[in-house]
Design a protein around this motif. Sequence first.
Motif, PDB file in Angstrom:
ATOM      1  N   GLY A   1       0.814  -1.217   0.000  1.00  0.00           N
ATOM      2  CA  GLY A   1       0.000   0.000   0.000  1.00  0.00           C
ATOM      3  C   GLY A   1       0.844   1.262   0.000  1.00  0.00           C
ATOM      4  O   GLY A   1       0.558   2.218  -0.729  1.00  0.00           O
TER       5      GLY A   1
ATOM      6  N   TYR B   1       2.187   2.072  -3.484  1.00  0.00           N
ATOM      7  CA  TYR B   1       1.265   2.843  -4.331  1.00  0.00           C
ATOM      8  C   TYR B   1       1.303   4.326  -3.950  1.00  0.00           C
ATOM      9  O   TYR B   1       1.396   5.209  -4.801  1.00  0.00           O
TER      10      TYR B   1
ATOM     11  N   GLY C   1      -3.924   2.422  -2.204  1.00  0.00           N
ATOM     12  CA  GLY C   1      -2.816   2.187  -1.284  1.00  0.00           C
ATOM     13  C   GLY C   1      -3.267   2.212   0.163  1.00  0.00           C
ATOM     14  O   GLY C   1      -2.882   1.352   0.963  1.00  0.00           O
TER      15      GLY C   1
ATOM     16  N   THR D   1      -5.235  -0.897   0.938  1.00  0.00           N
ATOM     17  CA  THR D   1      -4.363  -2.055   1.082  1.00  0.00           C
ATOM     18  C   THR D   1      -3.670  -2.071   2.436  1.00  0.00           C
ATOM     19  O   THR D   1      -3.563  -3.124   3.084  1.00  0.00           O
TER      20      THR D   1
END
Length: 507
Positions: free
Chosen positions: A187, A190, A311, A314
């Motif tokens: 995450g 990203y 992100g 996640t």
Amino acid sequence: MELDGALPRRSLGSSSGLRYGSFVNSLSSLTLKPDEKSSISHRRAYVAVVVLCYINLLNYMERYTIAGVLLNIQSFFNINDSTAGLLQTVFICSFLVTAPLFGYLGDRYNRIYIMAGGLSVWLVTATASSFVTESHFWLLALLRGLVGIGEASYSTIAPTIIGDLFTGVQRTIMISAFYIFIPVGSGLGYISGSSIASLTGDWHWSLRITPIFGLAGLIALVLLCPNPPRGAAENNGHEVQERSSYLEDVKYLLNNKSYVWSTLGVTAMAFLTGALAFWMPTFLFRARVSQGLSQPCSKAPCSSTDSYIFGAVTVVSGIVGVCLGTGLSRCLKDKVPNADPLICAGGMLGSVPCLFISIFVAAVNIPATYVFTFTAEVLLSLNWSLLADILLYVVVPTRRATAEALQITFCHLLGDAGSPYLIGTISDAISRSKQSPSDWSFPSLQYSFLLCPFVGILGGMFFLMTALYINNDRRAALQMPEGDPPQQGPAPHDSVELNNAQNTPHT
């Protein structure tokens, strides 16, 4: 107490009391020597876990930074979906090709030196990939492959070090802490990638951050991490001295049914998570374009909104899922001995309807898509720490690095090595079959994603098969000499063992 005249200790995982490899030199290989006892303090063991977790975080940040700036890369190099997916495929292929080598070395040589060498390769090649120019896409792909070689050394060996520092409940907790950084690092990859690309206006800078922090991790690894004796945690601080050929190791693992079925389950999970992790931000951006909420990206830098949100989703879902999975395992394991694979099966099968709904609801409602995606990722993240723990307790200590390497090789070979490329290829094929391919950029990727829920069902079935065999395989791997129960927590310090020995009554 003199150890030279002690009776040889039985091999871990051997039902006969002799080594599980060839009979040659079996007695001498099992005889304990004073210098084979672990001298690693509790404090140093915990510091080692912190360092390993930090490097694991950077590992996955670097791996998914590319996905966070994928729109920019496609625009910069003017490449289609299948070519973009090739970046991840090349990375994973080099990763899986070298993982068995590092597994072999990790079972036989100093693991810290091996990881340090691999991380050095990672730092150099990751930095070099940030200087690739517009006409050299092939060089970016090549460097991504070399980055995979560096990461293979670490991902293969690091869990086995934790396995030799801890056992029992504390091992589960430490493995959970280590694996929670897979979704967290992914995450943050990203988020950091898209943020740096937006701030600098150049996606190349996003590839230069993790190598900077990685240098500190490399130094900490060499200075602070021990190389514990293999099997010390289960063997009262002593190293298991058996040596067997690579062929014997492979035969042992192929006869371990829990290992085989769980590896197939991990492969299905890798296929699913690899495809989603690589393509989901792009998929959500195209969904916004199809609804008229955003404009198509024709020149970098592209919108990074979905990389930020995905992100964050996640990171949070990973933390929630890993903690929930570990908690369920601890609560159920005493009552249900095969709870771990059953939790993994439930997570895989439970994620399937959430994924299916999120794929189709993306066409009409982006917030609802994030809700179902979050739920699916929580369910999938139940498995991360449990899968590592399963491998550690069904495989004998001297074969864990090889087991980890072969599992990584197989799950990447048939999992996330090909899934991003396959999804991209299906998407391109659907687009080309239409009269107006540009209008089909979102629906084509949407339909190609439908492969993921079906793979999730297969994964759930594989974990259910694991549950049938795991109790027997766990008992076989944990066979200990009489009177030597496994220790809880870090491998015992010498002074602790001496005190215990003095207080133990003689029979």
